[in-house]
Design a protein around this motif. Sequence first.
Motif, PDB file in Angstrom:
ATOM      1  N   GLU A   1      33.909  34.868  47.065  1.00  0.00           N
ATOM      2  CA  GLU A   1      34.643  35.199  45.842  1.00  0.00           C
ATOM      3  C   GLU A   1      34.408  34.146  44.761  1.00  0.00           C
ATOM      4  O   GLU A   1      34.204  34.468  43.592  1.00  0.00           O
ATOM      5  N   LEU A  25      42.899  33.094  43.023  1.00  0.00           N
ATOM      6  CA  LEU A  25      42.304  33.539  44.286  1.00  0.00           C
ATOM      7  C   LEU A  25      43.022  32.951  45.500  1.00  0.00           C
ATOM      8  O   LEU A  25      42.987  33.549  46.587  1.00  0.00           O
ATOM      9  N   LEU A  39      36.406  33.441  50.873  1.00  0.00           N
ATOM     10  CA  LEU A  39      36.763  32.686  49.671  1.00  0.00           C
ATOM     11  C   LEU A  39      35.517  32.123  48.992  1.00  0.00           C
ATOM     12  O   LEU A  39      35.408  32.145  47.757  1.00  0.00           O
ATOM     13  N   GLN A  81      45.661  35.030  47.484  1.00  0.00           N
ATOM     14  CA  GLN A  81      45.102  36.166  48.222  1.00  0.00           C
ATOM     15  C   GLN A  81      44.609  35.763  49.611  1.00  0.00           C
ATOM     16  O   GLN A  81      44.579  36.596  50.525  1.00  0.00           O
ATOM     17  N   TYR A  82      44.232  34.506  49.769  1.00  0.00           N
ATOM     18  CA  TYR A  82      43.628  34.054  51.028  1.00  0.00           C
ATOM     19  C   TYR A  82      44.462  32.968  51.724  1.00  0.00           C
ATOM     20  O   TYR A  82      43.940  32.225  52.554  1.00  0.00           O
ATOM     21  N   ARG A  85      41.013  30.772  37.294  1.00  0.00           N
ATOM     22  CA  ARG A  85      40.438  31.829  38.134  1.00  0.00           C
ATOM     23  C   ARG A  85      40.556  31.472  39.607  1.00  0.00           C
ATOM     24  O   ARG A  85      40.930  32.317  40.445  1.00  0.00           O
TER      25      ARG A  85
END
Length: 286
Positions: free
Chosen positions: A133, A94, A130, A97-98, A90
């Motif tokens: 998230e 992420l 982040l 995306q960042y 997971r």
Amino acid sequence: MKTLTILMIFLMAACGGNGGSNISAESGHMDLMDVVPEEDFLGESKETWRPQNSSTSKSSNQSDPEIEKKVIKTGGLSYRVESTKEEYQRISKLLDQYDAYISSENENKGYDRINYNVSIKVPPQNFDVLIKEVTDGKKLDNRWVNTDDVTSRYYDQQSRIENKKKLEERYQEILKKADKISDILEVERNLNQVRSEIESLQGQFKLLNHQINYSTLDISFYELVPYELDQEQRPGFGTRLLNAMSAGWQGFQTFLVYLLALWPFGLLALGVVWVVRKVRAHKKSE
């Protein structure tokens, strides 16, 4: 040589000059450590750069360039998960995306838990997003964030590099005009020292830039597992009997070794017994 001496005097006068500098026109020899000291040669102050505060006059604020604040952000998270493998997958999804990446990771398994630690580098503008998230729906055991203002350190180091490069250029100019071997060797020695200092400062400045451009987020998550007795690794009954017999025999041998090591005390005890018997026999005879 007179031309070089006149040039050195001109440079000293232009830079503020040190009255105690040693230049001998008659001998034609120059002491480079006195002629081109770093502070006097560049005409720079020993005081480090300081950002302008709000009390500075308007004229100064208009002439000085705008100062950009430089900070280093670091943080850490710790929480429990149902599966460390799923949580790792997971988090990995992420990162793209960042614009983040994993700089280091570590997994270790204990008797009742599996621990996973990852260190993430992320641009500072994506740092807080982040964290949000990653922690969404999680019950945190620990969370911390630290912001270190390095503005003064950043511009001070930048200024030191620029001044060192100017000093390097001055040494190169002097080297071109030097015609005496002793002067050439002295200039080259100082030039090499300045270049070494520039490389060191540039390495430190590069690291500082990376720490500013990429914040560090340390994430630690763990999974609790039931304790399991590994029967397959336990030896059979026969093997355990042989191991017990071997351990007993080893213990007996160790006992004999210690017993033999005490033989002087045995001789001493026999001597004492012999003396006591002689004394008793002598008393009986009387």
